[in-house]
Design an enzyme around this catalytic site. Structure first.
Site, short mmCIF file in Angstrom:
data_model
loop_
_atom_site.label_atom_id
_atom_site.label_comp_id
_atom_site.label_asym_id
_atom_site.label_seq_id
_atom_site.Cartn_x
_atom_site.Cartn_y
_atom_site.Cartn_z
N GLU A 120 0.85 -1.20 0.00
CA GLU A 120 0.00 0.00 0.00
C GLU A 120 0.87 1.24 0.00
O GLU A 120 1.94 1.25 0.62
CB GLU A 120 -0.90 -0.03 1.25
CG GLU A 120 -1.74 1.23 1.44
CD GLU A 120 -1.15 2.22 2.45
OE1 GLU A 120 -1.71 3.31 2.61
OE2 GLU A 120 -0.11 1.90 3.07
N ARG A 164 -10.46 8.56 1.00
CA ARG A 164 -9.04 8.26 1.21
C ARG A 164 -8.56 7.41 0.03
O ARG A 164 -8.89 6.22 -0.05
CB ARG A 164 -8.83 7.51 2.53
CG ARG A 164 -7.38 7.25 2.90
CD ARG A 164 -7.28 6.37 4.15
NE ARG A 164 -5.92 6.26 4.62
CZ ARG A 164 -5.36 7.06 5.53
NH1 ARG A 164 -6.06 8.05 6.05
NH2 ARG A 164 -4.11 6.88 5.91
N ARG A 166 -5.68 5.51 -2.02
CA ARG A 166 -4.37 4.90 -1.88
C ARG A 166 -4.15 3.93 -3.04
O ARG A 166 -5.10 3.33 -3.55
CB ARG A 166 -4.24 4.14 -0.54
CG ARG A 166 -4.20 5.04 0.68
CD ARG A 166 -2.95 5.89 0.71
NE ARG A 166 -2.80 6.67 1.93
CZ ARG A 166 -3.23 7.90 2.09
NH1 ARG A 166 -3.91 8.51 1.11
NH2 ARG A 166 -3.03 8.56 3.22
#
Length: 750
Positions: A120, A164, A166
Site C-alpha cells: 500500500e 481516502r 491509496r
C-alpha cells in the site's frame, strides 16, 4: 491451491489497520514487524499472543521473521513502506530516503518467496516523477516472478466514512485471474456512502467514554478561528479574518467536516486532523479511528501525538477486509487465466532494461537538462536524473569510468578526454545544444586541496591560481561553463579547498564565477549525513545561477542528537546489514570480500565496533607486518564502523575502506556503494581497486538528487529573493540567499 487459510507476515505494520482487516477476511497473520515503539506497544495490547519484531526493517533478517513465525513460511507478505516523499502533504521530494524502503520490503520478499505480495502507498506515487517509482516497484517484483496488479482505491467506496485514495500493488505467482474488490458504496452502487455523523455522533457527548478519546486543549485564538469555519467549509482567507487571529490555511487543520458526507482523509500529526462538524475543536484520536473503521476496543498506545500518527497512517480495516476477500477468492480459484503470464515477458523486458540502461533519455523536450563534467562513476548523473533532469553528456578521462558509464548510461553520450584540452571541450559543445543546457555539474579532481594532499600554496603574495597545475581542472570547469552558458552551475570539491591559503583561493574562484555571469554564486560545506546519507562526508559545494533565483540550499533533515520530532542520522546497519548474508555475495555485483592475510585478520579481531586499532596494545607477533617492521594505524584501514552510526567518509583506494562493523574484513565495493547511496543496479567496471576508487571518489547520488530537486523547484515556483513562501523555508530551504562574501563567512573563511 490449498483451501487452508492464507498465512501472512506483516511488514511496516504501523498500528495494524491492514493486519486487522485481512485477519477479519480470514487470513492468518503469523508475525508482524515495525520499528516504531508505539506500534509495538499497540500490537502488544491488541494482539498479545502474536509475535512482533520491533526493529528497523533494513536490519531485519528473513530468518528472524521465520523463527518468530514458528518456522512457518508466508503465503502472503503485506505492508506499507513509508511514503512521505510521495505524499502531496509532504515535501514532494523524490530524494526522500524513506522512498527507498520498498527495497527492504523487496529483499525480504525475495528471501522468503511467498505466493503473494500486497503493498500500500499514497496515490501520488503513481504519477509523481513521471511514475518512475510505481514502475520500479512493478519491475522489481516482476523480476521475482510475480504478475503485478496495481489500482488506486478510494476507501469511501468500500464502506469507510472517509475519502481516502491509496494505491495498492498485488503480486501473485498463481496463474488464476485476480481482480481488486468491486466498490460497494457510492452514488452508482445503490448503497450510499457512510457518513461522518454515522460514525462519530455519539462521541460528541462529553460523558461518553472511549479509549483514546481525548480532545486537544486549543488556545482561545485557535477556537476563535474554528468558530468562523462553516460545516463542510474551511477557514476564510486572511483578509476576511479579524486582524488578531489572521493566518493562512494549511492542510486539514482549518477544515470542518460535514455530518452528512464522508470525512476528508485522516493524515498523521498531533493537530493535523480536521475540525469536528459541530464542536469547535479538532477530532480526537478515537473519532479519527472511527472514521478509519477501527473498532472501539482497539487501543492505540503512546501519547496523544503518537496516537494521531498511528491512526492517520493506518489502512482502514474495512478496506483491508475487502482486499483480503479478493485475495482469498484468487487463492481458491483453480481456473488458469487465459491471459498469458505477463511476468515472463515483463521479466525479460525489465531485465533487458536493467542490464542495458539505468537512465532512459526522454524524447520529450525539457528545459531541465544537465552536463556532468568529471563525472566519475555517475553520482551526479544518477541523482540529477532521479530528480527529473535529463543528462546530455558525461565527461571524464578515466577508462574504467568510461566502461562503467557505458554499462549504466549507454544512451548518454560520453566524452573521453581531458577537459583542459580545448579539442575536448569543442567536441563536448558540438554534442549539445548550448541554448538548452540548464545545468552544469561536476567535481574537478581535488588532490591539491584534499586534507590527504598538499593544501598550502607555496607563495601567497602575487600568486596566480591559474598557473598552478593543481588548479588547472578547476578552471577547465569554468571554461566549459563559459562556453555552455547554463542557467545553473553546481561544483563540488573537498572542504580543504575552502581553507586553502586562508581562503584566498576560494575567494578568487567565487569572484571569477561572479564575473562570468553568476553573481549570486554561493559556497557552503555540506555534511551528507545531514541529508540522509549514512556517511559523515563533508564536501564543499558552489551553487550559482544567472537567472536571479535564490540558491535553495537544502535544509538539514537528519541529526546526530535529534530532538524528539527530528530524525537521527541514518546508519551503516540500515545500509548494509543484508549484505552480510552469504547469498548476497552471489546476488550482488562488486560484492566480493577481500582475502585478507591471516595476520591482518587477527588485527581486525582486536578492533572494537566503532573503534580503531591501538598498535601499542598488539601482541608481539602482530606488531610487525609482512612488509613493515612496525604496524601503524593509518587512515581508515584500521578503523571499524559501528552499525548504529553513520560511516566514516568513503575514500578511494584498493584497501582504503574501513572495516565491516561485525565481520573481520574491509568493506566490499558494493557495501561502500550502499553507504554512498548508489542503487544496487549500478555496475562498476575494472578491477576491485578501480571499483573502490570509483566508489570512493563519487558524489553521493542521494545528496545530488536533493540538490537537483530544489533547483528545479526554485525555477518552477519562481523562488526569487523576497518571493519565497515561509513554508518553503520551514520545510525545504536552509536560509535566505546570501552574497559570495557572506558565503565565505558562513564557511569560516576570512
Amino acid at each position: 491451491m490449498s483451501n487452508d487459510k492464507i498465512k501472512a507476515y506483516a511488514l511496516f505494520a504501523g498500528a495494524g489497520g491492514m493486519h486487522l482487516g485481512l485477519e477479519q477476511s480470514g487470513i492468518e497473520i503469523l508475525v508482524s514487524s515495525d520499528h516504531g515503539k508505539y506500534a509495538a506497544e499497540t500490537h502488544k495490547i491488541n494482539w498479545p499472543k502474536l509475535p512482533f519484531i520491533c526493529k528497523d526493517a533494513r536490519q531485519l533478517k528473513s530468518s528472524e521473521l521465520l523463527e518468530a513465525a514458528g518456522g512457518v513460511g508466508p503465503d502472503l507478505i503485506f505492508g506499507g513502506p513509508p511514503c512521505q516523499g510521495f505524499s502531496t502533504l509532504g515535501d514532494k521530494l523524490s530524494s526522500d530516503p524513506r522512498n527507498e524502503l520498498f527495497r527492504t520490503f523487496a529483499r525480504l520478499v525475495s528471501e522468503l518467496s511467498p505466493k503473494y505480495v500486497l503493498i500500500e502507498n499514497v496515490k501520488s506515487l503513481v504519477t509523481m516523477y513521471q511514475g518512475r517509482f510505481a514502475e520500479e516497484i512493478r519491475n522489481t517484483f516482476e523480476l521475482m516472478g510475480y504478475r503485478m496488479h496495481m489500482q488506486v482505491l478510494n476507501s469511501a467506496n468500500y464502506g469507510v466514512p472517509q475519502f481516502r485514495e491509496r494505491v495498492f500493488f498485488f503480486g501473485t505467482k498463481h496463474a488464476a485471474d485476480f481482480s481488486f474488490p468491486n466498490p460497494t458504496h457510492g452514488p452508482t452502487q445503490g448503497n450510499p456512502y457512510q457518513t461522518v455523523w454515522g460514525a462519530i455522533a455519539d462521541l460528541a457527548n462529553d460523558n461518553y467514554f472511549a479509549h483514546n478519546h481525548k480532545a486537544l486543549a486549543h488556545t482561545e485564538k485557535v477556537i476563535a478561528r474554528y468558530k468562523l469555519i462553516p460545516e463542510g467549509g474551511r477557514l476564510p482567507p486572511p483578509h476576511e479574518l479579524p486582524e488578531e487571529i489572521r493566518r493562512s490555511n494549511f492542510g486539514n487543520t482549518y477544515k470542518r467536516l460535514h455530518r452528512n458526507l464522508p470525512s476528508l482523509t485522516m493524515v498523521p500529526g498531533n493537530n493535523a486532523f480536521p475540525v469536528h462538524p459541530i464542536l469547535d475543536r479538532s477530532l480526537t484520536p478515537r473519532e479519527a479511528a472511527r472514521l478509519q473503521t477501527f473498532p472501539d476496543n482497539f487501543v492505540f498506545a503512546g501519547d496523544r501525538r503518537s496516537q494521531c500518527i498511528l491512526v492517520g497512517n493506518a489502512v482502514p480495516p474495512e478496506l483491508a477486509k475487502a482486499l483480503g476477500r479478493s485475495i482469498n477468492e484468487h487463492n481458491t480459484n483453480k481456473e488458469v487465466s487465459i491471459v498469458p503470464n505477463i511476468s515472463t515477458q515483463a521479466n525479460k523486458n525489465s531485465s533487458d532494461k536493467k542490464t542495458t540502461s539505468l537512465i532512459s533519455q526522454s524524447k520529450k523536450k525539457t528545459k531541465f537538462t544537465f552536463v556532468d563534467l568529471f563525472c566519475g562513476v555517475g553520482g551526479f548523473t544518477i541523482g540529477m536524473s532521479s530528480a527529473g533532469w535529463q543528462p546530455l553528456v558525461g565527461a571524464d578521462i578515466n577508462p574504467n569510468v568510461k566502461a562503467s558509464h557505458k554499462l549504466n548510461f549507454p544512451e548518454v553520450p560520453f566524452i573521453d578526454g581531458s577537459l583542459a584540452d580545448p579539442t575536448t571541450t569543442e567536441h563536448l559543445a558540438k554534442l549539445v545544444n548550448i541554448s538548452e543546457v540548464g545545468l552544469v555539474v561536476g567535481g574537478p579532481p581535488c588532490q591539491g586541496f584534499s586534507v590527504f594532499g598538499k593544501r598550502r600554496f607555496v607563495n601567497t603574495k602575487g600568486y596566480d591560481p591559474h598557473a598552478d597545475p593543481r588548479n588547472q581542472l578547476v578552471y577547465a570547469y569554468l571554461d566549459v561553463v563559459k562556453k555552455l552558458n547554463p542557467r545553473w552551475i553546481v561544483m563540488e570539491n573537498v572542504p580543504g579547498l575552502a581553507t586553502l591559503d586562508d581562503g584566498l583561493f576560494l575567494k578568487t574562484l567565487l569572484k571569477e564565477i561572479h564575473l562570468i555571469g553568476y553573481p549570486n554564486a554561493e559556497a557552503r560545506i555540506l555534511n551528507a549525513a545531514d541529508y540522509g546519507v549514512p556517511q559523515l562526508r563533508r564536501r564543499l559545494l558552489i551553487i550559482g545561477n544567472r537567472t536571479g533565483h535564490i540558491i535553495p540550499w537544502p535544509k538539514k533533515k537528519y541529526f546526530s542528537n535529534p530532538e524528539e520530532w527530528q530524525d537521527t542520522y541514518r546508519t551503516v546497519g540500515e545500509a548494509i546489514s543484508d549484505l552480510a548474508e552469504e547469498p548476497s555475495y552471489t546476488l550482488q555485483s562488486s560484492h566480493v570480500p577481500m582475502k585478507h592475510k591471516p595476520l591482518l585478520v587477527e588485527r581486525y579481531k582486536l578492533i572494537p565496533e566503532g573503534g580503531r586499532l591501538n598498535p601499542e596494545e598488539l601482541p608481539e607477533h602482530l606488531k610487525s607486518g609482512y612488509r613493515t617492521d612496525k604496524v601503524k594505524n593509518f587512515s581508515h584501514v584500521f578503523k571499524r564502523l559501528h552499525r548504529n552510526r553513520p560511516a566514516l567518509t568513503m575514500v578511494p583506494g584498493h584497501n582504503a575502506f574501513p572495516i565491516h562493523p561485525w565481520l573481520n574484513r574491509s568493506l566490499t565495493a558494493r557495501e561502500a556503494a550502499r553507504i554512498q547511496t548508489f542503487p544496487d543496479n549500478i555496475k562498476f567496471a575494472g578491477s576491485r581497486q578501480e571499483q573502490c576508487i570509483q566508489v570512493g571518489n563519487a558524489f553521493p547520488p542521494l545528496l545530488a538528487e536533493i540538490i537537483g530537486n530544489l533547483i528545479k523547484k526554485a525555477e518552477i515556483n519562481n523562488w526569487y529573493p523576497g518571493s519565497v513562501p515561509k513554508s518553503a523555508y520551514y520545510s525545504l530551504i536552509d536560509s535566505a540567499t546570501i552574497t559570495y562574501s557572506e558565503a565565505l563567512e558562513k564557511i569560516n573563511v576570512s
